[in-house]
Design an enzyme around this catalytic site. Structure first.
Site, short mmCIF file in Angstrom:
data_model
loop_
_atom_site.label_atom_id
_atom_site.label_comp_id
_atom_site.label_asym_id
_atom_site.label_seq_id
_atom_site.Cartn_x
_atom_site.Cartn_y
_atom_site.Cartn_z
CG ASN A 155 -0.24 -0.29 2.51
OD1 ASN A 155 0.47 -1.29 2.63
ND2 ASN A 155 -0.40 0.56 3.50
CB THR A 243 -28.19 -8.41 8.83
OG1 THR A 243 -28.98 -9.03 9.84
CG2 THR A 243 -29.07 -8.06 7.64
CB CYS A 328 -3.65 2.42 8.27
SG CYS A 328 -4.56 2.06 6.78
#
EC number: 2.8.1.7
Length: 404
Positions: A155, A243, A328
């Site tokens: 990255n 879900t 990050c």
């Protein structure tokens, strides 16, 4: 031209308008808003159908079986599920894992957690070009090695590892092989059959899809077993309960469908932009390109401008949205651990900027960026006594600095 110019595609991509348009159809009363797990009525069936289609679109990009795709909240969760899932399931066979020092924090911090649980992790040093030496990887393998985790595309520096060769080695040694492909899906071709990869972490938002959705490819033949990390209703074949967010999944599916269709077009566009940026700055003095220039994705250029402090350069380039290191970890002022692992000294690692571009970047934006970079670097160097010493021929490595 919209300012600041967005050159941070490695952090996230804007959602493709075609993707956004599709997602909106799965949210309101007018659309397909049902729960894919509702089996007793049409709302649920239609949502399940949409999820199945997305599963097929994602599998198609990898040349995988749709049943091998498990939806997660993103690549970080996929990394956690893959690494902890394998470690906890196969720990009777051994407790040794191999990874590299330049992996994403989602992999490295997961490894640290496993070390606290009693697993042993070997962190491989990359070569100075960012690539892993296969001989060193093989030498690190032991009888109790259960997992190897190596990213496809880095990255920060964009280098592409030889995943097929590593996969071949892992398969011959019967070691599970996990690959973080967040930065490669949609940028370079991925074929799970040719690459002999067992687990692949995927993210939607690095490929023009929405944030908050990702997937984990889990090989069926030979079957890879995992211990679930998220418990509940047993969704996703028990691997990942919760879900399913239909609209996000549809968005990821559409993004991956477009990525497959436009892979070459996107690649060529990025290459043209990368070469244009490189040509515009390569005649500047004391400029280093980090990472192998051939084995890398063209969407990324990581550059060190010696004698310029990275944070100052970021501020001077206020009309460019770029980063030093990855999003990050950029909250810390530590120099990039990825660049340090390549052997760069602190000063050079601190002076590096990551430019990453994509589908919506234009040549005019690159030209403007070149202009800004040249002016900013010259201005900051003019203020640096170190630059004067360097220009006077002083070898700064031989200078003994007084601590006070």
């Amino acid at each position: 031209m919209k300012l600041p110019i967005y050159l941070d595609y490695s952090a996230t991509c804007p959602v493709d308008p075609r993707v956004a348009e599709k997602m909106v159809q799965y949210m309101t009363m007018d659309g397909t808003f049902g729960n894919p797990a509702s089996r007793s009525h049409r709302y649920g069936w239609q949502a399940e159908e949409a999820v199945d289609t997305a599963r097929e679109q994602i599998a198609a990009l990898l040349n995988a079986d749709p049943r091998e795709i498990v939806f997660t909240s993103g690549a970080t969760e996929s990394d956690n599920l893959a690494i902890k899932g394998v470690a906890h399931f196969y720990n009777k066979q051994g407790k040794h894992i191999i990874t590299s020092k330049t992996e994403h924090k989602a992999v490295l911090d997961t490894m640290r957690q496993l070390e606290r649980e009693g697993f042993e992790v070997t962190y491989l040093d990359p070569e100075s070009n960012g690539l892993i030496d296969l001989a060193k990887l093989e030498a690190a393998m032991r009888d109790d090695t259960i997992l190897v985790s190596i990213m496809h595309v880095n990255n920060e520096i964009g280098v592409v590892q030889d995943i097929a060769a590593i996969g071949e080695l892992c398969r011959s040694r019967k070691v599970v092989f996990h690959v973080d492909a967040a930065q490669s899906a949609g940028k370079v071709a991925i074929d799970v059959q040719e690459m002999k990869v067992d687990l692949i972490s995927l993210s939607a938002h690095k490929a023009y899809g929405p944030k908050g959705i990702g997937a984990l490819y889990v090989r069926r033949k030979p079957r890879i077993r995992l211990e679930a990390q998220m418990h509940g209703g047993g969704h996703e074949r028990g691997f990942r309960s919760g879900t399913l967010p239909t609209h996000q999944i549809v968005g990821m599916g559409e993004a991956f469908r477009i990525a497959k269709e436009e892979l070459q077009q996107d690649y060529d566009h990025a290459l043209k932009l990368r070469n244009r940026l490189l040509d515009g700055i390569k005649d500047m003095e004391a400029v280093t390109i980090n990472g192998d220039l051939d084995q890398r994705v063209p969407h990324n250029l990581n550059v060190s401008f010696a004698f310029v402090e990275g944070e100052s350069l970021l501020m001077a380039l206020k009309d460019l949205a770029v980063s030093s290191g990855s999003a990050c970890t950029s909250a810390s002022l530590e120099p990039s651990y990825v660049l340090r692992a390549l052997g760069l000294n602190d000063e050079l690692a601190h002076s590096s900027i990551r430019f990453s571009f994509g589908r919506f970047t234009t040549e005019a934006e690159i030209d403007y960026a070149i202009e800004l970079i040249r002016v900013a670097v010259d201005k900051l160097r003019a203020m640096s006594p170190l630059w004067d010493m360097y220009k006077d021929g002083v070898d700064l490595n031989t200078v003994e600095w007084a601590h006070h």
